[in-house]
Motif scaffolding. Structure first.
Motif, PDB file in Angstrom:
ATOM      1  N   UNK A 188       0.830  -1.203   0.000  1.00  0.00           N
ATOM      2  CA  UNK A 188       0.000   0.000   0.000  1.00  0.00           C
ATOM      3  C   UNK A 188       0.865   1.253   0.000  1.00  0.00           C
ATOM      4  N   UNK A 189       0.529   2.167  -0.902  1.00  0.00           N
ATOM      5  CA  UNK A 189       1.138   3.492  -0.908  1.00  0.00           C
ATOM      6  C   UNK A 189       0.254   4.408  -0.063  1.00  0.00           C
ATOM      7  N   UNK A 190       0.856   5.154   0.837  1.00  0.00           N
ATOM      8  CA  UNK A 190       0.137   6.113   1.666  1.00  0.00           C
ATOM      9  C   UNK A 190       0.641   7.504   1.329  1.00  0.00           C
ATOM     10  N   UNK A 191      -0.282   8.441   1.121  1.00  0.00           N
ATOM     11  CA  UNK A 191       0.088   9.821   0.831  1.00  0.00           C
ATOM     12  C   UNK A 191      -0.928  10.756   1.468  1.00  0.00           C
ATOM     13  N   UNK A 237       4.338   0.649   1.833  1.00  0.00           N
ATOM     14  CA  UNK A 237       4.557  -0.450   2.760  1.00  0.00           C
ATOM     15  C   UNK A 237       4.253  -1.776   2.053  1.00  0.00           C
ATOM     16  N   UNK A 238       5.307  -2.524   1.678  1.00  0.00           N
ATOM     17  CA  UNK A 238       5.073  -3.822   1.052  1.00  0.00           C
ATOM     18  C   UNK A 238       4.343  -4.752   2.015  1.00  0.00           C
ATOM     19  N   UNK A 239       3.400  -5.502   1.496  1.00  0.00           N
ATOM     20  CA  UNK A 239       2.693  -6.478   2.309  1.00  0.00           C
ATOM     21  C   UNK A 239       1.572  -5.941   3.172  1.00  0.00           C
ATOM     22  N   UNK A 240       1.328  -4.655   3.114  1.00  0.00           N
ATOM     23  CA  UNK A 240       0.250  -4.054   3.934  1.00  0.00           C
ATOM     24  C   UNK A 240      -0.962  -3.835   3.070  1.00  0.00           C
TER      25      UNK A 240
END
Length: 65
Positions: free
Chosen positions: A22-25, A62-65
């Protein structure tokens, strides 16, 4: 727990899952520091400090999230 944190992308805003992670921005013109708080199914909290900032958008992947 030590989690792998990648720089990520500034867009799109919010969380964006791609099937692998997941990319968080998030946008903040005035923040000097940002922490992402993650909660598991037992309400255990994990805080991740974001270091990447592009055009007032703080971001990480975050890889895997």
């Amino acid at each position: 727990m030590s989690r792998e944190v990648w720089p990520g992308e500034p867009f799109p805003l919010g969380p964006a899952w791609d099937g692998d992670g997941t990319n968080f921005s998030l946008f903040s013109e005035n923040a000097s520091r940002v922490e992402l708080c993650l909660f598991d199914e037992h309400d255990n909290e994990e805080r991740i400090e974001l270091h990447e900032r592009t055009a007032f958008n703080w971001h990480c992947y975050l890889p895997g999230v």
